[in-house]
Scaffold this motif. Structure first.
Motif, mmCIF file in Angstrom:
data_model
loop_
_atom_site.group_PDB
_atom_site.id
_atom_site.type_symbol
_atom_site.label_atom_id
_atom_site.label_comp_id
_atom_site.label_asym_id
_atom_site.label_seq_id
_atom_site.Cartn_x
_atom_site.Cartn_y
_atom_site.Cartn_z
ATOM 1 N N THR A 106 0.828 -1.205 0.000
ATOM 2 C CA THR A 106 0.000 0.000 0.000
ATOM 3 C C THR A 106 0.862 1.254 0.000
ATOM 4 O O THR A 106 0.595 2.202 -0.754
ATOM 5 N N SER A 107 1.902 1.271 0.818
ATOM 6 C CA SER A 107 2.795 2.431 0.853
ATOM 7 C C SER A 107 3.474 2.641 -0.495
ATOM 8 O O SER A 107 3.631 3.784 -0.954
ATOM 9 N N LEU A 108 3.856 1.554 -1.155
ATOM 10 C CA LEU A 108 4.501 1.663 -2.455
ATOM 11 C C LEU A 108 3.556 2.230 -3.513
ATOM 12 O O LEU A 108 3.919 3.145 -4.259
ATOM 13 N N LEU A 109 2.339 1.691 -3.581
ATOM 14 C CA LEU A 109 1.413 2.163 -4.606
ATOM 15 C C LEU A 109 0.980 3.599 -4.342
ATOM 16 O O LEU A 109 0.880 4.408 -5.275
ATOM 17 N N LEU A 110 0.740 3.944 -3.073
ATOM 18 C CA LEU A 110 0.391 5.329 -2.756
ATOM 19 C C LEU A 110 1.550 6.268 -3.074
ATOM 20 O O LEU A 110 1.340 7.386 -3.567
ATOM 21 N N GLY A 111 2.768 5.825 -2.812
ATOM 22 C CA GLY A 111 3.928 6.640 -3.138
ATOM 23 C C GLY A 111 4.042 6.903 -4.626
ATOM 24 O O GLY A 111 4.327 8.027 -5.060
ATOM 25 N N VAL A 112 3.802 5.875 -5.421
ATOM 26 C CA VAL A 112 3.816 6.028 -6.879
ATOM 27 C C VAL A 112 2.693 6.965 -7.315
ATOM 28 O O VAL A 112 2.881 7.853 -8.151
ATOM 29 N N ALA A 113 1.508 6.768 -6.749
ATOM 30 C CA ALA A 113 0.359 7.595 -7.113
ATOM 31 C C ALA A 113 0.607 9.071 -6.803
ATOM 32 O O ALA A 113 0.259 9.961 -7.595
ATOM 33 N N GLU A 114 1.214 9.335 -5.646
ATOM 34 C CA GLU A 114 1.432 10.709 -5.208
ATOM 35 C C GLU A 114 2.622 11.372 -5.887
ATOM 36 O O GLU A 114 2.576 12.563 -6.202
ATOM 37 N N ARG A 115 3.707 10.604 -6.110
ATOM 38 C CA ARG A 115 4.970 11.224 -6.517
ATOM 39 C C ARG A 115 5.415 10.887 -7.942
ATOM 40 O O ARG A 115 6.454 11.399 -8.389
ATOM 41 N N ALA A 116 4.660 10.055 -8.635
ATOM 42 C CA ALA A 116 5.071 9.664 -9.986
ATOM 43 C C ALA A 116 3.913 9.813 -10.963
ATOM 44 O O ALA A 116 3.352 8.819 -11.437
ATOM 45 N N PRO A 117 3.528 11.044 -11.278
ATOM 46 C CA PRO A 117 2.385 11.247 -12.175
ATOM 47 C C PRO A 117 2.602 10.694 -13.575
ATOM 48 O O PRO A 117 1.638 10.493 -14.316
ATOM 49 N N MET A 118 3.860 10.435 -13.932
ATOM 50 C CA MET A 118 4.139 9.866 -15.256
ATOM 51 C C MET A 118 3.750 8.387 -15.339
ATOM 52 O O MET A 118 3.630 7.829 -16.421
ATOM 53 N N ILE A 119 3.540 7.742 -14.181
ATOM 54 C CA ILE A 119 3.047 6.365 -14.165
ATOM 55 C C ILE A 119 1.526 6.428 -14.145
ATOM 56 O O ILE A 119 0.913 6.777 -13.142
ATOM 57 N N THR A 120 0.904 6.118 -15.264
ATOM 58 C CA THR A 120 -0.526 6.367 -15.435
ATOM 59 C C THR A 120 -1.413 5.150 -15.212
ATOM 60 O O THR A 120 -2.622 5.290 -15.068
ATOM 61 N N ARG A 121 -0.813 3.985 -15.199
ATOM 62 C CA ARG A 121 -1.612 2.778 -14.950
ATOM 63 C C ARG A 121 -0.698 1.675 -14.473
ATOM 64 O O ARG A 121 0.538 1.770 -14.560
ATOM 65 N N GLY A 122 -1.293 0.605 -13.973
ATOM 66 C CA GLY A 122 -0.463 -0.482 -13.496
ATOM 67 C C GLY A 122 -1.230 -1.763 -13.271
ATOM 68 O O GLY A 122 -2.466 -1.771 -13.211
ATOM 69 N N LEU A 123 -0.472 -2.847 -13.150
ATOM 70 C CA LEU A 123 -1.021 -4.137 -12.754
ATOM 71 C C LEU A 123 -0.047 -4.697 -11.728
ATOM 72 O O LEU A 123 1.126 -4.926 -12.033
ATOM 73 N N VAL A 124 -0.519 -4.887 -10.505
ATOM 74 C CA VAL A 124 0.373 -5.337 -9.438
ATOM 75 C C VAL A 124 -0.206 -6.555 -8.732
ATOM 76 O O VAL A 124 -1.422 -6.708 -8.622
ATOM 77 N N MET A 125 0.697 -7.406 -8.257
ATOM 78 C CA MET A 125 0.301 -8.562 -7.469
ATOM 79 C C MET A 125 0.465 -8.229 -5.994
ATOM 80 O O MET A 125 1.518 -7.735 -5.583
ATOM 81 N N VAL A 126 -0.576 -8.482 -5.210
ATOM 82 C CA VAL A 126 -0.556 -8.183 -3.785
ATOM 83 C C VAL A 126 -1.318 -9.262 -3.019
ATOM 84 O O VAL A 126 -2.002 -10.098 -3.610
ATOM 85 N N GLN A 127 -1.213 -9.207 -1.701
ATOM 86 C CA GLN A 127 -1.997 -10.102 -0.854
ATOM 87 C C GLN A 127 -3.482 -9.830 -1.064
ATOM 88 O O GLN A 127 -3.903 -8.694 -1.250
ATOM 89 N N ARG A 128 -4.287 -10.891 -1.050
ATOM 90 C CA ARG A 128 -5.714 -10.747 -1.332
ATOM 91 C C ARG A 128 -6.381 -9.682 -0.462
ATOM 92 O O ARG A 128 -7.146 -8.851 -0.950
#
Length: 293
Positions: free
Chosen positions: A143-165
């Motif tokens: 969660t911290s990683l994805l929120l960090g990307v969302a907040e600080r990396a606007p050039m990353i516009t979409r994603g597919l990530v594997m996480v705990q259910r």
């Protein structure tokens, strides 16, 4: 980087051989459960919609299981690994594929500098303005990683990530559900999340004790918060304070920062509980706080 056939995808035997040769013991604290099934890798790359036009960031590549799959399809791949002990085997596995390996903690990475450096334009490779995130995220900090990307990396516009259910269910939860909480609201500030697949425990080495899902994240083209709305600091304070008293009515959990008059102006019922409010409700409450409070 031109997509190419490259080396074969990693299997259970090749991962075991790498671990033994580099004397690396997978670290549970870093979520080091390596995908050892080529079919799962191909499925992830396909679900992510990766093409030869794609520029992809991978966080936590580990030994390179997913990295190789991405390199076979994507135009550019940047792999960010925090564990120094994995950099040498990862570099070996990805040699000749064009993957750029960066040894750094993604939680504190300067994304603008990192990706601008990885996206230097040339006559044959135009400057990259949009990136995809495709990764098997370390579960303990997903969660911290994805929120960090969302907040600080606007050039990353979409994603597919594997996480705990359980994490994926929180990210996509709707107001009123038992899994709705702080991560749901804060992630909704930046984009939408939805579970698009499941991954069995048997494809990992070592096998985790939790179930895994694939989550698609799409960044909002426009902010869901009005332009005359609220800054992130005030929103964060209201959301975290409210959920700190999850079973309490909002008038009690927010009594120290939001007055009854503020509830009325925001159009929020003070007898509601935090899990009943959507992002827009929280943002209207947060807008009542003085800036910097």
């Amino acid at each position: 980087m031109t997509p190419q056939a490259g080396p074969p995808l990693l299997t259970r035997s090749t991962i075991s051989e790498l671990l033994a040769r580099y004397r690396h013991l997978p670290r549970k604290t870093l979520g080091q459960n390596f995908v050892a099934d080529p079919n799962t890798i191909r499925r992830i790359v396909t679900l992510a919609g990766v093409t030869e036009e794609s520029s992809v960031v991978e966080i936590g590549p580990g030994l390179g299981s997913l990295t190789l799959g991405l390199a076979m399809t994507a135009g550019r791949v940047v792999a960010v690994e925090a564990d120094p002990s994995l950099l040498e085997p990862l570099t070996e596995v990805t040699a000749g594929t064009g993957v750029e390996v960066i040894g750094a903690d993604a939680l504190s990475l300067d994304w603008a500098e990192t990706l601008s450096g990885a996206a230097v334009a040339s006559a044959t490779t135009p400057k990259v303005t949009e990136w995809d995130l495709v990764a098997n995220l370390p579960y303990s900090v997903a969660t911290s990683l994805l929120l960090g990307v969302a907040e600080r990396a606007p050039m990353i516009t979409r994603g597919l990530v594997m996480v705990q259910r359980e994490v994926g269910e929180r990210w996509q939860a709707e107001p009123g559900s038992r899994t709705y909480g702080i991560p749901t609201v804060m992630l909704a500030r930046w984009g939408t999340a939805s579970i698009v697949g499941e991954v069995p425990r048997s494809v990992f080495l070592p096998e985790p004790r939790v179930d895994s899902v694939l989550v698609r994240f799409i960044r909002h083209e426009r902010s869901p918060i009005p332009t005359d709305g609220v800054d992130d600091e005030r929103l964060d304070r209201v959301v975290r304070t409210a959920f700190g008293g999850r079973r309490k009515m909002l008038r009690r959990s927010l009594s120290g920062i939001v007055s009854l008059e503020h509830f009325e102006v925001a159009g929020v019922n003070p007898t509601d509980r935090p899990e009943q409010l959507a992002l827009a409700d929280f943002s209207r409450l947060a807008a009542q706080l003085p800036a910097g409070r």
